[in-house]
Scaffold this motif. Sequence first.
Motif, PDB file in Angstrom:
ATOM      1  N   PHE A   1       0.826  -1.204   0.000  1.00  0.00           N
ATOM      2  CA  PHE A   1       0.000   0.000   0.000  1.00  0.00           C
ATOM      3  C   PHE A   1       0.864   1.259   0.000  1.00  0.00           C
ATOM      4  O   PHE A   1       0.507   2.261  -0.604  1.00  0.00           O
ATOM      5  CB  PHE A   1      -0.935   0.007   1.222  1.00  0.00           C
ATOM      6  N   LYS A   2       2.002   1.210   0.703  1.00  0.00           N
ATOM      7  CA  LYS A   2       2.850   2.408   0.767  1.00  0.00           C
ATOM      8  C   LYS A   2       4.294   2.001   1.035  1.00  0.00           C
ATOM      9  O   LYS A   2       4.560   1.169   1.892  1.00  0.00           O
ATOM     10  CB  LYS A   2       2.368   3.360   1.870  1.00  0.00           C
ATOM     11  N   SER A   3       5.191   2.610   0.287  1.00  0.00           N
ATOM     12  CA  SER A   3       6.621   2.412   0.503  1.00  0.00           C
ATOM     13  C   SER A   3       7.224   3.701   1.044  1.00  0.00           C
ATOM     14  O   SER A   3       6.726   4.800   0.773  1.00  0.00           O
ATOM     15  CB  SER A   3       7.328   2.029  -0.797  1.00  0.00           C
ATOM     16  N   GLU A   4       8.293   3.544   1.790  1.00  0.00           N
ATOM     17  CA  GLU A   4       8.968   4.704   2.355  1.00  0.00           C
ATOM     18  C   GLU A   4      10.458   4.401   2.420  1.00  0.00           C
ATOM     19  O   GLU A   4      10.856   3.301   2.822  1.00  0.00           O
ATOM     20  CB  GLU A   4       8.414   4.993   3.755  1.00  0.00           C
ATOM     21  N   ARG A   5      11.270   5.357   2.008  1.00  0.00           N
ATOM     22  CA  ARG A   5      12.712   5.133   2.059  1.00  0.00           C
ATOM     23  C   ARG A   5      13.166   5.008   3.501  1.00  0.00           C
ATOM     24  O   ARG A   5      12.683   5.712   4.387  1.00  0.00           O
ATOM     25  CB  ARG A   5      13.462   6.260   1.346  1.00  0.00           C
ATOM     26  N   SER A   6      14.130   4.125   3.730  1.00  0.00           N
ATOM     27  CA  SER A   6      14.570   3.835   5.097  1.00  0.00           C
ATOM     28  C   SER A   6      15.672   4.763   5.567  1.00  0.00           C
ATOM     29  O   SER A   6      16.035   4.750   6.728  1.00  0.00           O
ATOM     30  CB  SER A   6      15.053   2.383   5.194  1.00  0.00           C
ATOM     31  N   ARG A   7      16.206   5.582   4.662  1.00  0.00           N
ATOM     32  CA  ARG A   7      17.281   6.493   5.059  1.00  0.00           C
ATOM     33  C   ARG A   7      17.246   7.712   4.153  1.00  0.00           C
ATOM     34  O   ARG A   7      16.670   7.694   3.063  1.00  0.00           O
ATOM     35  CB  ARG A   7      18.636   5.799   4.932  1.00  0.00           C
TER      36      ARG A   7
END
Length: 670
Positions: A286-292
């Motif tokens: 549903f949603k991706s987000e960069r980890s850094r």
Amino acid sequence: MTLFKNLAFSLLPLFALFAMTEVSLWLIGAETGIEKSDPYVGFVSEIPLYVEVESDAERSDSTMMRTAANKRNFFNDQTFPKTKAPNTRRVFCMGGSTTYGRPYRDVTSFCAWLRTSLERLGPETDWEVINAGGISYASYRVAALMKELARLEPDLFVVYTGHNEFLEERTYGSIRDGSQWRRQIELVFRQTRSWGAMESLIADRWQGSNSSTDAKPGQDQLAAEVRTKLESSVGLDAYHRDDELASVVLEHFRLNLNRMATIARNAQAEILYVVPADNLRACAPFKSERSRAISNEEAATFKTLLDEASNALYLEEFERARDLFSRAARLDPRYAHARYGLGRALVELGDLEEARVELTAARDEDVCPLRALSGIPEIVREVAASKQAPVVDFPRILAASVDSTEDSDPAASIAGANWFLDHVHPTVDGHRLLARHLSQEIFQMGWLATNPEQHHNDLDRMEENLLAHLDPREHGLALRNLAKVLSWAGKNEDAARAARQALDALGDDEESLFVLAEYASSRDDPDAAIAFLREALRLDPDWAKARNNLGVQLMRLGRFEEALAAYDEVIRATPDHDSSRFNRANALKRLGRFEESIIAYEECLRRDPNDLDVLYNLAGALEEIHQPKRAAAFLARLLEIDPSDEDAKLRLDRVNSALSSQARSFERHS
């Protein structure tokens, strides 16, 4: 006498007093602390799920229980006798929308198939299988509901939960601020009735001085009914990566499963857990987000890799897609869409072992986790084992249900659209399969004289007969609604699959065609989108949104005159359609009809003086007819509203430069 013996003798009276207190409280029916309440969440109020109704005035025992009218938006309408008749087994199916039967209703849920199977396999018993699945209900709400249902003479609770643990806003301040060992000690004491009695005394005093709330200190207070984060105005933007929250959610989930076992035991009922399963193979995160944090250059590289990889996957260039997604995943292993795309490519290339790893990672790294994280199925298995409770392991059942024929698809061993309609809701066949295994488990409990394994053909005929009497249009409408919800969530590929299934059931359906047009647009295929939209407009010529979107797709192909005609038609029929007015101005501008476009933009501003896109495009049209002073005024107005708009700043610098050149030119000619 040793120190240890001295200590033991000194504590013996306390242990004896504690034991006597526990026995006394048990005799008067006092609840344990863990049964009495959830230590981490409380509810503003409690609304009963089932209320008494009269069914037959001629009978003295005519009082029935029925789903309360104000609960029927979340629960199926169910009816059963208040007093359980002799020789009756009462089974409550608990959980969220999967138990409910979404996107359909109870009639095709595993509860309904189980109800019919038990009646066929055990006719010597009167079976009451009641669907108590609540839409969006998480484990803490299921446990609270079980307390209510424990008073209604249950024999068995079937619990399918785990997908909704992240739907509602919770802070878990009492967990995050405390140490692990203190929480474990507290949970041990919560198993006692002494704790429950002490908690009641404290709660009475707390509520006496805080009459406006039922929540206890340290609890998150929730509404009586579900209010999901997705229903807020920000939607998916409400979700961000929070590993600490995920950890405490899993801890709370384990607590709730243990509470359910205690509630069932104290009601002298059995509990049967179902390990939740989900669509691993055909459901994008549903949603991706960069980890850094990464540099602008890295971000641009990452986006290019993802775009090219997604396009390669769409074009069925699977090796290229695998290589590009692999590079993206190496840049950020926690970016869910990169892992999902890699898993999809690996499935197509036949590397199923690695594909499962990637698809599982994609699910677990989803920043909006609407599918049970990997830890949840493990917790269900562990709690069931610790309580010696029966369990039906749905994910393993699905993995083992691949046909052994030579032409079967090996990829089907990874659950996908073969068993699920969307991210978590099974197909009708998936519900049927689960019900078969539940029947088998109930047979193992000794409640059936007939082994379901020996009556496959009989059950097949019964189920096919029921399917023949289902309304295909109702199912088609449910699939169409599912497609619209998935499209709203930005899951266009999943929405398109549901829309195609809806069209199979309904025939022509403009809303399903519209969803397919949205998917084609997201895949940068305006020709296909135009074809779907024209077909939708054939069915509903007055649909303003579809005709406006047709104009947008025509614009993408450079067919500006046709787009302008589409926008004009929308405005004639729907004068207040602001999107079409804005798009019409854009079409005029692209056709080089700048004076007309300026008039059209100014009309848009009269309707909404703060529309940033209108201000920006109007400035561009003014530039085209060499009116930089007016253009600068509109750009300055835009930047007053949004000082962070970098595009507007660059355009204003360019306009100001042009104004400066005009001034110098004027001086030279004077």
